[in-house]
Scaffold this active site. Structure first.
Site, PDB file in Angstrom:
ATOM      1  N   ASP B 329     -25.427  15.761   1.948  1.00 33.14           N
ATOM      2  CA  ASP B 329     -24.249  16.614   1.784  1.00 33.14           C
ATOM      3  C   ASP B 329     -24.733  17.998   1.366  1.00 33.14           C
ATOM      4  OD1 ASP B 329     -22.344  14.523   2.066  1.00 33.14           O
ATOM      5  OD2 ASP B 329     -22.811  13.864   0.043  1.00 33.14           O
ATOM      6  N   LYS B 440      -2.530  30.691   0.882  1.00 29.31           N
ATOM      7  CA  LYS B 440      -3.976  30.877   1.046  1.00 29.31           C
ATOM      8  C   LYS B 440      -4.509  29.659   1.809  1.00 29.31           C
ATOM      9  CE  LYS B 440      -6.335  28.595  -2.729  1.00 29.31           C
ATOM     10  NZ  LYS B 440      -5.752  28.323  -4.016  1.00 29.31           N
TER      11      LYS B 440
END
Lengths: 278, 886
Positions: B329, B440
């Site tokens: 990751d 947003k």
């Protein structure tokens, strides 16, 4: 190929869900559908009522889909009665849902499902419904083994279901690893693995191609039937269609029975298809 | 029939239920039919059978046979000590079986932790009445009541809803709540907005839903099925152990049978022949190998724990050393997971965050602070790291803004945006008393909602060219490795549904946030490259951001192949294989569910794969990988239980350190195998001499066991604790075709070190015999003091030469004097213990009784001691020659 389809219905909800696959196949093949409930001698009034209602609902549902449908109720031994109907009406395929005993008993010994598989002259599809609210598979997993009989019929069955549901089909073959005593597991190159894919895979794919069914071919390295359920869970398959086991009881006892494993652990609906006897 | 696109009435009909719920009788029948709503483990080989398998493999069967013959011999020919030998061999079988089982055994707790995510009780509607039942009793068709805080027991279709928000983190890994409603949805079930899944939690709101899948057939059950059913198979070391023991068993068995037959042919007495056959078999079997290996792995895991890698399965210690690919990751592993605002684009210009003055009152800071769920409480920021960074920046620039929030349309991974609606309090608000919506989110999610852009005080139409400028600005921020968020707002005259709030918005600008790489990651990545280990980044971030970070840490240099989640899903295995075969590959916009496919394909190409993960839905990939690495800080319990290793600091560099240790472990196993196998020759030669030269047996079987399971154990362990050689991370990963027991190792042990030890042993034996007046060919009774002393001298010679051998085996080519004689203090502890044990065997009456020994005079020790030095010098000479000609 399938002009007359019979769906065995009983008082349980999974038989109703299984019969919906029969309705879908009948619609896809333009076949007539017989919905049959055979009440055993010991069936109580309430169970009888539930089965009758199920027949009614299925009848309406099939009719609503322009399927030539008939429904009737009989009394007696379910196997005997259905065998008689199959013979008399020259039924091409019977749909029946698995019962608890099919999943619990080893090698389905002395179960109605096994009796159908072994003794009915027509094709038989035993359906295990695990998600009653999710009929309408988006993608179907078809495990392919080597030396399959009646590939054309199997491919036809899968194609017709895929067609009616608009499903994608994945042909899946498990390549067994090679092991040697002193060397252990021998890792195969991709080309060696390709060589070990049975020709039946290509034949099955060809048949699907004839029916214009979009499909994908997948191979996995492994030897356990559990790989099939892992693949189905991993790829979120909604339905597995696999062939009925052709192993004898003795062989099943010694080296296991893949169909039994998949039947027990399937993460999605499962249809075990035994094609028509040649 | 798809449950998600049906009306409520059709849902009832499809599931054969009604608005009144199921009847109790029907629920009971369905419970019989579909089974309990429970997470179940797939059927596996029972514990006892797995244990028994370690007592019944070929080597064990061979030893059982030998032990049985010993007991039979004791019965037919009592008083020859065969019973003790029989028990000793049985003990060897048990010790080996238990130690091998210990390596393999691992308790499966991942499913237990999964089960904890399901509720214990739930409220359902049955026969028109609300009832509380055990979650296990929920069946398809049950009508469930859902309210804030409830854990959802089954996959269910909403039929009534009031502002339902659920946390789907266990399934998707996304921690932000997502809205759910009861309206029919025309799309995939997994993405349906009217479906709630088992194992998830209702964050707010309330509703009613009809269960359509229970137990293992739910999405949650799917993860459980994969976690339980997926097995990574034997580790490379376990495969090598199996292979090695098979070779040893075959060699020992064949040699034993051959010499037994030979003795029979040349007419030896049956019992002499039998003792010989058993002896040579026992001598060729390194009884201490498996216990030593297990203990060495345990010590390796201790060392790794000190370096913040917690090992859960012993063999993982070595598997780490064989790793060829790490799938990692990004956020929190390669980066610090500490977000900060680095750059902005507003009023048509890019500005660095440092260049923003406190006096700036631009709308973008207000939106960043208000369309935000982070909180500043007691001097600290709390919340999601992105929100925290935005709030902190906003407060720094414009200070605290006190504005009432009247509505929120939460973020979810599908919409990729959030919107908040506020009632402004004049005069803090530029427009005075008004209602404003702030949004947003990802640029591709926000831009389509806007029809104008605010530049300076002007609102201009959002033309194609302006959109291009915005896209260019976004790309330039992403190319700096920043995560980019877009901001927009609109004034609202009257509040209506969510969709109309998020229309006709005014685009304000972009903010680029940085999650800087961990400082030590660059060096760790360099080490991986040097060590021939591929590192593949699998991230949910956009490809540009991921690429920039990958370049910054030196992970990618050329023109990598970039695969994004949606394309990944469309690719078939063949296409994906070809992508994975590329030298540099990056996976962006991925979700945890994709990882298992990457791992499977890499494994099929023969790679040894390590994969990192932290979420519940990472568990299958963690189980599938050769090494599953869970994050200790941000990881869920399920991920930790499904993994082989837990990183206590979530740091990629720790993986590389652990790999270094793992490689050292494989090297060290070879070192102590060389050491252990060398002693098999001085143990076997006395038997050959016994049959060929017709002399008294120089070493008894019980004395062989004293070496293999006694004096050799701790020195072998000390070799297992050797520090890595300096070039351990400069070599490519070991090939899977590289054998633990190879010809070079066997030649060194059997043809070089072993014969020197055999000479020492036989010398000691004859030295004592001749010193006692023995004449060649004369008979010595088995209990004669001279014979006991002679065999003791043979044993002592082996122990002494093994001390020299211990130093010799510390390296294969490097001189031990260059490596540092005192660099491994455990060696000296091992020597002390081995000598102490030997003194006990030689001088203590109990030792004498058990091992059939007798005390030795000092001169015997003095005569034997130079053999240890001789072996070491001979080995130094061999090493010098190999270094020269290599």
């Amino acid at each position: 190929m399938y002009q007359r389809i019979l769906a065995a219905v009983n008082e349980f909800t999974n038989s109703e869900a299984a019969a919906r696959y029969a309705i879908a196949l009948a619609r896809s093949c333009g076949a007539s559908l017989s919905l049959v409930y055979v009440a055993g001698e010991k069936v109580d009034r309430e169970a009888f009522g539930r089965a009758e209602k199920a027949l009614e609902r299925l009848f309406v549902e099939a009719g609503g889909q322009d399927v030539d449908v008939s429904s009737f109720t009989e009394r007696g031994d379910p196997f005997e009665k259905i065998r008689d109907i199959v013979r008399k009406s020259r039924i091409d395929i019977v749909f029946a849902a698995t019962r608890k005993e099919d999943v619990e008993k080893r090698f389905f010994l002395r179960t109605l499902g096994r009796k159908f598989m072994v003794s009915l002259p027509c094709a038989v599809s035993i359906v295990r419904v695990v998600r009653m609210g999710r009929i309408g598979p988006r993608n179907i997993l078809v495990p392919i083994r080597g030396h399959m009989s009646r590939i054309e019929e199997r491919a036809y069955f899968v194609s017709k279901l895929a067609e009616v549901f608009g499903s994608k089909v994945t042909l899946f073959h498990l390549i067994e690893p090679i092991t040697r005593y002193f060397h252990g597991e021998v890792s195969l190159s991709p080309s060696q693995r390709e060589e070990r894919v049975p020709k039946d895979m290509a034949r099955f794919a060809q048949c699907l191609h004839i029916y214009k069914i979009h499909h994908e071919e997948k191979t996995r390295y492994g030897k356990s039937a559990r790989e099939i359920t892992i693949e189905a869970a991993h790829r979120r398959n909604d339905l597995i269609v696999m062939g009925a086991s052709e192993r004898s009881i003795l062989r099943s006892f010694i080296s296991g029975n893949p169909v039994e494993t998949v039947l027990r652990e399937t993460p999605c609906d499962l249809i075990i298809l035994r094609p028509k006897r040649s | 029939m798809k449950i998600q696109n049906l009306s409520a009435e059709d849902v009832y009909q499809a599931l054969l239920t009604s608005a009144q719920g199921l009847s109790e009788a029907e629920a009971k029948r369905r419970l019989e039919e579909y089974g309990p709503n429970r997470i179940q483990e797939v059927k596996k080989k029972p514990f006892i059978l797995r244990l028994v398998a370690h007592f019944t493999h070929f080597l064990a069967v061979l030893l059982w046979f030998a032990a049985s013959l010993c007991f039979l011999s004791e019965y037919l020919n009592p008083g020859e000590g065969m019973r003790t030998l029989g028990f000793a061999i049985t003990a060897v079988i048990c010790i080996n079986a238990l130690f091998t089982f210990l390596q393999e055994y691992r308790t499966e707790k991942a499913l237990e932790t999964l089960r904890k995510l399901l509720p214990f009780t739930v409220r359902v509607l049955r026969e028109g009445k609300e009832r509380e039942i055990r979650a296990e009793e929920v069946v398809p068709g049950d009508v469930l009541f859902l309210s804030e805080g409830d854990k959802i027991p089954a996959d269910a279709r909403l039929i009534e809803s009031a502002d339902v928000k659920v946390n789907n983190a266990p399934l998707t890994g996304e921690s932000e709540p997502v809205s759910r409603n009861h309206m029919p949805f025309d799309g995939d079930l997994i993405e349906s907005t009217n479906i709630v899944f088992a194992g998830t939690t209702v964050i707010s709101g309330s509703g009613k839903a009809v269960a359509f899948a229970t137990g293992m057939t739910t999405e949650f059950g799917r993860i459980a099925h994969l976690t339980s059913a997926v097995e990574s198979g034997l580790s490379p070391l376990q495969k090598e152990i199996v292979r090695t023991t098979r070779i040893i068993a075959a060699v020992a068995g064949v040699v034993g049978v051959f010499f037994f037959s030979l003795g029979f042919v040349i007419g030896r007495h049956f019992w002499d022949n039998f003792v010989f056959a058993i002896g040579i078999t026992v001598a060729l079997i390194p009884e201490g190998m498996l216990p030593t290996m297990t203990l060495a792995l345990a010590m390796g895991s201790q060392r790794m724990a000190k370096r913040k890698a917690l090992i859960k399965t012993l063999t993982s210690v070595e598997t780490l050393g064989a790793v060829t690919v790490i799938c990692t990751d990004k956020t929190g592993t390669l980066t610090q997971n500490v977000m900060s605002v680095r750059a902005l684009w507003f009023d048509g210009a890019l500005v660095n965050a440092t260049g923003v003055s406190r006096s700036s009152a631009h709308h973008i800071f207000r939106i960043a602070g208000l369309c935000n769920n982070a909180r500043f409480v007691d001097g600290t920021y709390r919340g999601d790291s992105t929100d925290v960074a935005l709030l902190e920046f906003s407060r720094k620039v414009i200070g605290e803004v006190d504005v009432e929030r009247i509505k929120e349309i939460p973020f979810d991974s599908e919409r990729k945006r959030m919107t908040t609606v506020h009632r402004a309090k004049a005069p803090s608000f530029p427009q005075g008393e008004t209602i404003v919506a702030y949004s947003k989110g990802a640029l591709e999610s926000i831009l389509p909602l806007c029809d104008r852009i605010e530049i300076g005080r002007n609102r201009l139409p959002l033309t194609a060219s302006v959109k291009e400028r915005i896209a260019a600005a976004s790309e330039s921020l992403m190319d700096r490795g920043l995560r980019v968020l877009a901001f927009a707002y609109r004034d609202i005259e009257c509040l209506s549904d969510d969709a109309s709030i998020e229309t006709d918005m005014i685009f304000i600008g972009l903010i680029g946030l940085e999650d800087p790489p961990r400082p030590e990651v660059h060096e760790a990545v360099r080490k991986c490259k040097q060590a021939g280990i591929r590192v593949i980044m699998i991230t949910g971030d956009s490809s540009r951001t991921a690429l920039a970070i990958a370049r910054e840490i030196g992970l990618l240099e050329g023109r990598p192949v970039i695969v994004e989640g949606p394309a990944f899903e469309r690719m078939n295995d063949r296409e994906l294989r070809s992508k994975l075969a590329e030298r540099e590959v990056l996976f962006a916009r991925m979700t945890p569910k994709h990882k298992m496919r990457v791992v499977s394909l890499l494994q099929e190409e023969g790679e040894i794969v390590a994969v990192t993960g932290d979420g519940v839905n990472d568990a299958p990939a963690l189980k599938k990988a050769d090494i599953g690495i869970a994050m200790g800080i941000k990881g869920t319990d399920v991920a930790k239980e499904a993994s082989d290793i837990v990183l206590l600091d979530d740091n990629f560099a720790t993986i590389v350190t652990a790999i270094e240790e793992g490689r050292a472990v494989f090297e060290n196993i070879k070192k102590f195998l060389t050491y252990i196998f060398a002693s098999n020759i001085p143990e076997a030669v006395p038997y050959l001499a016994y049959i060929v030269l017709k002399i008294p047996l120089p070493l008894t079987i019980i004395q062989i066991l004293a070496v293999d399971l006694g004096t050799d154990m701790l020195p072998a362990l000390a070799l297992g604790a050797e520090s890595p050689t300096p070039d351990v991370m400069e070599r490519p990963p070991r090939k899977m075709s590289e054998r633990l027991l190879n010809m070079r190792l066997m030649a060194r042990s059997y043809l070089f070190l072993g014969p020197i030890e055999a000479i020492a042993g036989m010398f000691g034996f004859f030295y004592v015999l001749y010193g006692g007046g023995w004449i060649w060919g004369s008979y010595v009774p088995a209990h004669d003091a001279l014979y006991l002393q002679a065999t003791t001298a043979c044993l002592a010679a082996i122990v002494i030469t093994q001390i020299g051998n211990m130093f010799a085996c510390r390296s294969e080519h490097e001189s031990v004097f260059r490596r540092g004689v005192f660099s491994n203090p455990l060696i000296f502890v091992a020597i002390f213990v081995a000598l102490f044990l030997q003194l006990f065997i030689v001088y203590h009456p109990l030792g004498n009784k058990i091992f059939g020994t007798a005390p030795l005079d000092l001169d015997v020790w003095l005569v034997l001691a130079p053999f240890g030095v001789l072996l070491l010098l001979a080995e130094e000479l061999r090493k010098a020659l190999t270094r020269r000609f290599r």
